[in-house]
Motif scaffolding. Structure first.
Motif, PDB file in Angstrom:
ATOM      1  N   PHE A 285      -2.989  -5.099  -3.378  1.00  0.00           N
ATOM      2  CA  PHE A 285      -3.088  -3.963  -3.242  1.00  0.00           C
ATOM      3  C   PHE A 285      -2.106  -2.813  -3.446  1.00  0.00           C
ATOM      4  O   PHE A 285      -2.234  -1.857  -2.746  1.00  0.00           O
ATOM      5  CB  PHE A 285      -3.721  -4.057  -0.887  1.00  0.00           C
TER       6      PHE A 285
ATOM      7  N   THR B 163      -7.213   2.460   0.919  1.00  0.00           N
ATOM      8  CA  THR B 163      -6.218   1.115   0.516  1.00  0.00           C
ATOM      9  C   THR B 163      -5.810   0.326   1.498  1.00  0.00           C
ATOM     10  O   THR B 163      -6.448  -1.093   2.086  1.00  0.00           O
ATOM     11  CB  THR B 163      -5.379   1.389  -0.300  1.00  0.00           C
TER      12      THR B 163
ATOM     13  N   THR C  67       1.082  -1.025   0.079  1.00  0.00           N
ATOM     14  CA  THR C  67       0.181   0.463  -0.022  1.00  0.00           C
ATOM     15  C   THR C  67       0.623   1.612   0.428  1.00  0.00           C
ATOM     16  O   THR C  67       0.158   2.122  -0.348  1.00  0.00           O
ATOM     17  CB  THR C  67      -1.242   0.092   1.285  1.00  0.00           C
TER      18      THR C  67
END
Length: 174
Positions: free
Chosen positions: A169, A140, A105
């Protein structure tokens, strides 16, 4: 269950993930600079904290939530996973341990900010990048936490150690 969020430094995305997991952050909007900067341990850990499990609290189900920074070591996480599996087997523990990687992320702007702030001790330059990066990836990270909880619940009956790499992700356009 025991939840352990991990990444390189253990102080940015893991701190945000733990805060989301523990319902300490709003989930319906982008975070403000003040909200980000007041998250426990956000931008506060140093190289000497690498490899240390940091207890962040108990979630709504009483599950402990931890974070850890791996630093440059490629051995920290495999050692922790192997130790967890050994302890689960030896003590016949049926409480799964969940390792969830928050590294995917991390946007580039957050990496730059972390390097400036934590690496070079230049908070004046690094913190604005960190805030921008945290604002960019906060949704996220929240989704990653929800995925972590759902996957852990689904796999708890059959797996004593659950490892989530979370590559799906990865932020686009980095």
């Amino acid at each position: 269950m025991i939840f352990i969020y991990h990444d390189y430094g253990g102080t940015h995305t893991t701190s945000l993930a733990a805060a989301y997991h523990l319902n300490k952050l709003p989930t319906h909007r982008k975070l403000s600079k003040e909200e980000i900067m007041t998250v426990d341990y956000f931008n506060q850990l140093t190289a000497s904290d690498m490899g240390k499990l940091i207890f962040r609290g108990l979630d709504e189900d009483g599950n402990p939530v931890y974070t850890v920074g791996k630093g440059n070591s490629k051995a920290v996480l495999p050692a922790m996973i192997q130790m967890a599996a050994m302890l689960q087997d030896k003590f016949k523990n049926d409480e799964p341990i969940v390792f969830s990687n928050t590294s995917p992320t991390v946007p580039m702007v957050m990496s730059v900010g972390g390097f400036l702030s934590r690496g070079l001790k230049m908070d004046v330059l690094g913190v604005p990048f960190l805030v921008k990066g945290a604002q960019r990836c906060c949704r996220t990270i929240h989704e990653l936490v929800l995925h972590t909880k759902e996957t852990a619940a689904a796999r708890a009956a059959k797996d004593s150690v659950i490892v989530l790499e979370n590559q799906h992700f990865k932020l686009k356009g980095q």
